[in-house]
Scaffold this active site. Structure first.
Site, short mmCIF file in Angstrom:
data_model
loop_
_atom_site.label_atom_id
_atom_site.label_comp_id
_atom_site.label_asym_id
_atom_site.label_seq_id
_atom_site.Cartn_x
_atom_site.Cartn_y
_atom_site.Cartn_z
CG ASP A 35 -1.94 -0.75 0.75
OD1 ASP A 35 -2.49 -1.38 0.12
OD2 ASP A 35 -2.89 -1.00 2.06
CE LYS A 57 -8.47 0.17 -0.89
NZ LYS A 57 -7.32 -0.98 -0.67
CG MET A 170 -8.48 8.03 6.56
SD MET A 170 -9.77 6.40 5.79
CE MET A 170 -9.89 6.06 7.79
N1 SAH Z 1 -3.73 0.81 9.02
C1 SAH Z 1 -3.55 1.84 9.33
C2 SAH Z 1 -5.26 3.33 8.84
C3 SAH Z 1 -4.88 3.36 7.45
S1 SAH Z 1 -6.02 4.36 7.41
C4 SAH Z 1 -3.23 1.80 10.54
O1 SAH Z 1 -3.31 1.01 11.73
O2 SAH Z 1 -2.65 2.51 11.21
C5 SAH Z 1 -5.34 5.28 6.74
C6 SAH Z 1 -5.19 6.30 8.08
O3 SAH Z 1 -4.11 6.84 9.02
C7 SAH Z 1 -4.26 8.05 6.92
O4 SAH Z 1 -5.74 8.43 7.24
C8 SAH Z 1 -3.76 8.81 8.74
O5 SAH Z 1 -5.27 9.15 9.59
C9 SAH Z 1 -3.77 7.28 9.75
N2 SAH Z 1 -2.29 6.59 9.51
C10 SAH Z 1 -1.25 6.19 8.59
N3 SAH Z 1 0.37 6.35 8.59
C11 SAH Z 1 0.16 7.11 9.85
C12 SAH Z 1 1.77 8.11 10.42
N4 SAH Z 1 2.44 7.22 10.11
N5 SAH Z 1 0.88 8.75 10.57
C13 SAH Z 1 0.00 9.22 10.73
N6 SAH Z 1 -1.39 9.04 10.61
C14 SAH Z 1 -1.28 7.99 10.25
#
Ligand code: SAH
Length: 252
Positions: A35, A57, A170
């Site tokens: 991803d 995506k 998000m």
């Molecule tokens: N499965 C992931 C979430 C995926 S949805 C998890 O457990 O973290 C995507 C969202 O995750 C982004 O819009 C943001 O809100 C968050 N996200 C992912 N990586 C991040 C990071 N390094 N720092 C802050 N937010 C993050």
């Protein structure tokens, strides 16, 4: 022969926040689908001869890309391959894991899930915020600013209650909607909050804020995705607000 699907949580983006199990599973996969937020250094662990493919995506693609990914997974599993599906954070949190699990079950393939460090917990660590705290916070809720449809929008007001720390995923583009919805329901504007951009990574940025400034502070500080919003409603703050309302009504 049936294949195997391994959903792998790759953490918030820093290579050293991956688990050893995740690395081992990447090393043994025949096909690696990764991803957008996954650290590309991981691809150095893909075994010689295995295939890797970017399947990130974008918002608003109408689900077309997920359909393509699902087909790719099905094809590989039916050919008996071990498919490693690399997801950011933890695969079971906003990772669309359910659809991919369904495909594997449908193909009669084995399934394994490797947990990862979810971004809200990396954000809490970066900002030294405890998401539960004795006598202050007993619940930790993860929710989202963005949903597939308005009907499936979570009830943010139900989430943000005394004793709760809420992580909004998000949420950058929905900051104003979150702020105005909560404030319209009477939730106090002084609730402490923090934006954490690129949590767990070397270039992480943090902006402390409060409920009535969420959108403004995000905009003024140019908070960009990926970012997490943590909002806390400690019992002591709820108690102090209640007392100040009672004493001002007594004075009136
Ligand atoms: N499965 C992931 C979430 C995926 S949805 C998890 O457990 O973290 C995507 C969202 O995750 C982004 O819009 C943001 O809100 C968050 N996200 C992912 N990586 C991040 C990071 N390094 N720092 C802050 N937010 C993050």
């Amino acid at each position: 022969m049936n294949g195997k699907l391994v959903l792998i949580g790759c953490g918030p983006g820093a290579i050293d926040l991956m688990t050893l199990r995740a690395l081992r599973r990447i090393e043994s996969a025949d096909l690696v689908l990764y991803d957008r937020l996954v650290n590309l250094e991981l691809l150095t662990y893909v075994k010689p001869g295995a295939i890797y493919q970017y399947v990130g995506k974008r918002a608003g693609d109408g689900g077309r890309q997920q359909t393509d990914i699902n087909l790719r997974i099905r094809e590989a599993l039916e050919a008996g391959a071990t498919v490693a599906r690399l997801k950011s954070g933890d695969p079971l949190i906003f990772g669309r894991a359910a659809e991919e699990i369904d495909i594997a079950e449908d193909c009669g393939a084995d399934i394994e899930i490797v947990p990862g460090i979810t971004s809200s917990l990396a954000a809490a660590s970066d900002s030294l915020i405890t998401v539960t705290e004795r006598a202050e916070l007993q619940s930790f809720i993860v929710t989202t600013g963005r949903t597939a449809s308005d009907q499936s929008r979570p009830d943010w007001v139900q989430c943000v209650q005394p004793g709760v720390c809420v992580a909004f995923y998000m949420s950058v583009a929905r900051a104003w909607k979150i702020q105005s919805t909560l404030m319209a329901a009477g939730i106090p504007g002084i609730l402490p909050a923090i934006w954490v951009e690129r949590a767990g990574c070397d270039d992480t940025r943090m902006v402390s804020t409060q409920l009535d400034r969420l959108a403004l502070d995000a905009e003024q500080n140019k908070i960009k995705n990926p970012a997490i919003l943590l909002l806390r409603y400690p019992h002591s703050l709820a108690g102090a607000l209640k007392n100040s309302v009672t004493s001002s009504s007594q004075q009136a």
